[in-house]
Design a protein around this motif. Sequence first.
Motif, short mmCIF file in Angstrom:
data_model
loop_
_atom_site.label_atom_id
_atom_site.label_comp_id
_atom_site.label_asym_id
_atom_site.label_seq_id
_atom_site.Cartn_x
_atom_site.Cartn_y
_atom_site.Cartn_z
N VAL A 1 0.84 -1.19 0.00
CA VAL A 1 0.00 0.00 0.00
C VAL A 1 0.88 1.24 0.00
CG1 VAL A 1 -1.87 -1.18 1.23
CG2 VAL A 1 -0.16 0.08 2.52
N PRO A 2 0.41 2.34 -0.54
CA PRO A 2 1.20 3.57 -0.50
C PRO A 2 1.47 4.01 0.94
CG PRO A 2 -0.61 3.77 -2.06
CD PRO A 2 -0.86 2.51 -1.29
N ALA A 3 2.63 4.59 1.17
CA ALA A 3 3.00 5.02 2.51
C ALA A 3 1.98 5.99 3.08
CB ALA A 3 4.39 5.66 2.49
N ALA A 4 1.46 6.90 2.26
CA ALA A 4 0.50 7.89 2.76
C ALA A 4 -0.78 7.22 3.25
CB ALA A 4 0.17 8.90 1.66
N LEU B 1 -2.70 4.53 10.48
CA LEU B 1 -2.09 4.51 11.81
C LEU B 1 -2.42 5.77 12.60
CD1 LEU B 1 1.42 3.00 10.97
CD2 LEU B 1 -0.58 1.83 11.91
N THR B 2 -2.47 6.90 11.91
CA THR B 2 -2.84 8.14 12.59
C THR B 2 -4.28 8.06 13.09
OG1 THR B 2 -1.30 9.39 11.19
CG2 THR B 2 -2.98 10.65 12.37
N ALA B 3 -5.15 7.47 12.28
CA ALA B 3 -6.56 7.31 12.67
C ALA B 3 -6.70 6.38 13.87
CB ALA B 3 -7.37 6.79 11.50
N ALA C 1 1.17 11.91 15.18
CA ALA C 1 1.50 12.25 13.79
C ALA C 1 3.00 12.31 13.57
CB ALA C 1 0.84 13.57 13.42
N ALA C 2 3.75 12.85 14.53
CA ALA C 2 5.20 12.96 14.37
C ALA C 2 5.84 11.57 14.31
CB ALA C 2 5.80 13.77 15.51
N PHE C 3 5.34 10.65 15.12
CA PHE C 3 5.86 9.28 15.11
C PHE C 3 5.58 8.62 13.77
CE2 PHE C 3 5.04 4.73 15.85
CZ PHE C 3 6.28 4.33 16.32
N VAL C 4 4.37 8.80 13.26
CA VAL C 4 4.00 8.20 11.97
C VAL C 4 4.85 8.79 10.85
CG1 VAL C 4 2.14 7.90 10.29
CG2 VAL C 4 1.67 7.65 12.74
N ALA C 5 5.13 10.09 10.92
CA ALA C 5 5.99 10.71 9.91
C ALA C 5 7.38 10.08 9.90
CB ALA C 5 6.09 12.21 10.16
N ASP C 6 7.90 9.75 11.08
CA ASP C 6 9.19 9.08 11.16
C ASP C 6 9.10 7.66 10.58
OD1 ASP C 6 10.26 11.30 12.33
OD2 ASP C 6 10.33 10.47 14.36
N LEU C 7 7.96 7.00 10.81
CA LEU C 7 7.75 5.67 10.24
C LEU C 7 7.80 5.72 8.72
CD1 LEU C 7 4.89 3.93 12.29
CD2 LEU C 7 7.27 3.18 12.06
N VAL C 8 7.22 6.75 8.14
CA VAL C 8 7.22 6.88 6.68
C VAL C 8 8.65 6.89 6.14
CG1 VAL C 8 6.65 8.43 4.77
CG2 VAL C 8 4.96 8.01 6.56
N GLU C 9 9.53 7.60 6.84
CA GLU C 9 10.93 7.63 6.41
C GLU C 9 11.58 6.25 6.55
OE1 GLU C 9 13.56 10.69 7.58
OE2 GLU C 9 12.00 12.25 7.72
N LEU C 10 11.26 5.55 7.64
CA LEU C 10 11.80 4.20 7.83
C LEU C 10 11.32 3.26 6.73
CD1 LEU C 10 13.35 2.11 9.52
CD2 LEU C 10 11.25 1.76 10.84
#
Length: 284
Positions: free
Chosen positions: A223-226, A232-234, A239-248
């Motif tokens: 699935v797309p990262a977004a 996960l945000t829902a 949100a900041a943690f999820v943004a870091d996950l996207v980079e990982l």
Amino acid sequence: MTIVVTGATGSIGRHLVRQLTDAGADVRAMVRDERAGAALGCPYAVGDFDRPETLAAAFAGADRLLLNSAGAIPTTGPQPMVRQQKDALDAASAAGITRVVKISALGARPGAKLSLGAHAEIEAHLTASDMEWSLLRPTGFMQNFFTGQGGTTVTGDIVGPYGDGRVAYVDAADVAACAAALLTGGKGAGEAYTVSGPEALTHGEIAALLTAALGRPVAYRDVPAAERAAELTAQGLPAAFVADLVELWAEMAAGAQREVTTAVRDLTGREARTFAAFLRDAAA
């Protein structure tokens, strides 16, 4: 020689306690709850990283320490693991412990996202101490696919933005065996080891192995990262943690965790366990 194992009830710790006990080592598990300690079947001490005043008694008379604890998901402020493990290292030095084996993580480096930057800060505190040290930097654990941390859903499928990126997942029992070798022997002082499994697999290949082992279909849904981040945000993750996950996830998809190393063989004298062998035993 007395060895204290922190994180003794976790994925690595429970294997390590058993391996050291079977080898006849003088092992002491540090636990937060007496009932958990009693269930391990070995000597234990009650200690809590969040209560540093309890650490002196837990470490008293010990010679070597396995330092391991899970990182939390901080809603605000720094990763609490940094404070916890730095306090533990200071207490270990004060107690006369001479050697520490720290469980770190693949990719630990200053300024890195998630717990990777935290591990790097703790590593620096340890290497600047007066104690001998060894670092184990494992890849993701095979066990994660049974705890939900491997991107598995309640239906058993694997969902994530990993693409065709390969990951050399490792059995936590093999990481424990590496730690046991470093804690009971003399080699490895001042060394850092990247600990991987014997093969780098895509999540599609892992889904196929799960299908064979469990006897039911397991799919990998890319699935797309977004999209995954929104899910996960829902669910309430910061949100900041999820943004870091996207980079990982992007790093994983690009192959940042695909390196296969010989650390398990070098430290234990045997090959690392394959994912298929791990799944056969897990399914049983």
